[in-house]
Design an enzyme around this catalytic site. Structure first.
Site, mmCIF file in Angstrom:
data_model
loop_
_atom_site.group_PDB
_atom_site.id
_atom_site.type_symbol
_atom_site.label_atom_id
_atom_site.label_comp_id
_atom_site.label_asym_id
_atom_site.label_seq_id
_atom_site.Cartn_x
_atom_site.Cartn_y
_atom_site.Cartn_z
ATOM 1 N N GLU A 34 -57.735 10.991 29.786
ATOM 2 C CA GLU A 34 -56.475 11.536 29.286
ATOM 3 C C GLU A 34 -56.638 12.904 28.643
ATOM 4 O O GLU A 34 -55.781 13.779 28.803
ATOM 5 C CB GLU A 34 -55.840 10.563 28.278
ATOM 6 C CG GLU A 34 -55.283 9.292 28.894
ATOM 7 C CD GLU A 34 -54.066 9.555 29.764
ATOM 8 O OE1 GLU A 34 -53.217 10.364 29.372
ATOM 9 O OE2 GLU A 34 -53.984 8.944 30.855
ATOM 10 N N ASP A 50 -46.009 18.971 33.971
ATOM 11 C CA ASP A 50 -46.046 17.956 35.023
ATOM 12 C C ASP A 50 -44.680 17.324 35.247
ATOM 13 O O ASP A 50 -44.558 16.325 35.962
ATOM 14 C CB ASP A 50 -47.077 16.871 34.681
ATOM 15 C CG ASP A 50 -46.718 16.090 33.419
ATOM 16 O OD1 ASP A 50 -45.779 16.507 32.705
ATOM 17 O OD2 ASP A 50 -47.378 15.076 33.148
#
Length: 254
Positions: A34, A50
Site C-alpha cells: 500500500e 486513480d
C-alpha cells in the site's frame, strides 16, 4: 483433550489471527504493497490520481468508495466529539465521485489527528479488520486454506479488489481460480497448486480488468501478486523465515 483438540483446530482454521507475530508479518506485507514501507501509514492521505479522490490510512481508504467514511463513522463511535466529525456529511456527498473539493481540509486534518490520537488509529484498525481482514480470512477458511501465505494473499488482494460481485472483485477472481484448478483445498486440491492458480487469475485481472478506470492502477499493482509468488518460491509459505521481496523497484527484507 477436547479443549486441546479444539484449540488446534482453531489454529489450523486461522493461522494468522492466532499468532501475533504472523499478524505483524501480514500487516508489514500489506503496508509494503500500500505505501512502500514496513510501517503502517495511519497518517498518509493524498489524491494519487486513480479516480478515487483521497486515499488515506493503513488500508488506502478512499473518499470515493466509502471506506474512508466508515473510518470517520467508527472514529465518531469511539470519540463522539472528535475534530474530524464535520467531514462526515461532505464525505457522504462525494461517495462515488473523485471530487475532493468539499473535503479538501481533510488532507491536513487526517494526518494531524492520526499522529496525535490513538483512538483514530484504532478506528482505522477496526474498519480494516471489519471490511478486509476478517472477510478475507473467512473466505480462506471456507476454501479450506491453512497456510499463512494463503491468508495474506487473500487479505491483500481483498484490500485492492474488494468483496463485491463484479468481475474484478476478489470473490469472483477466486471463483475463476476454482474453476481453473478444478476445486478448492477443502475439496482435496493441493493448496500450493490452488494458490498459484489464484495468483495467476489475479494477475490476469490486473492486466485485463473489466473496469477500465482501474487499468493503469492495476498494471502498477502487478508487483503485489509477484511478491506473494516470490515468498512461495522461497518455500516460506508458513512465513517462519526471513522474507525478501521486490516491490515497486525497492527490496524489502524483514
Amino acid at each position: 483433550m477436547l479443549v486441546a483438540a479444539t484449540c488446534k483446530a482453531q489454529t489450523l482454521l486461522n493461522p494468522i489471527e492466532s499468532n501475533p507475530r504472523l499478524l505483524i508479518v501480514e500487516d508489514s506485507l500489506v503496508s509494503i504493497f500500500e505505501n512502500s514501507t514496513l510501517t503502517i501509514q495511519y497518517e498518509f492521505i493524498g489524491d494519487i490520481n486513480d479516480g478515487n479522490g483521497f486515499t488515506a490510512g493503513r488500508a488506502g481508504f478512499t473518499s470515493r468508495t466509502g471506506d474512508m467514511l466508515e473510518v470517520l463513522l467508527e472514529y465518531e463511535r469511539l470519540s463522539p466529539d472528535n475534530v474530524l466529525k464535520p467531514y462526515i456529511k461532505p464525505l457522504r456527498g462525494v461517495y462515488g465521485s473523485s471530487n475532493t473539493n468539499p473535503i479538501k481540509g481533510l488532507k491536513e486534518d487526517w494526518s494531524r489527528v492520526a499522529k496525535a490520537d490513538p483512538l483514530f488509529r484504532k478506528a482505522q484498525d477496526n474498519v480494516n479488520d471489519r471490511l478486509y481482514r476478517k472477510p478475507a480470512h473467512q473466505l480462506a477458511r471456507e476454501l479450506g486454506l491453512v497456510l499463512p501465505i494463503s491468508y495474506v494473499a487473500l487479505y491483500e488482494a481483498g484490500i485492492q479488489h474488494g468483496f463485491g460481485d463484479t468481475y474484478d472483485s476478489l470473490p469472483t477472481i477466486v471463483d475463476r481460480a476454482n474453476k481453473k484448478v478444478g476445486g478448492t483445498p477443502k475439496k482435496g486440491i493441493n493448496e500450493i497448486e490452488w494458490l498459484k492458480t489464484f495468483i495467476a487469475a489475479r494477475e490476469d485481472d490486473l492486466r485485463n480488468p473489466k473496469n477500465l478506470e482501474y487499468k493503469e492502477l492495476f498494471q502498477f499493482a502487478l508487483d503485489r501478486p509477484k511478491a506473494i509468488r516470490t515468498i512461495i518460491d522461497q518455500e516460506n509459505e508458513n512465513l517462519n523465515k526471513q522474507i525478501s521481496v521486490k516491490v515497486y523497484g525497492d527490496v524489502f527484507t524483514f
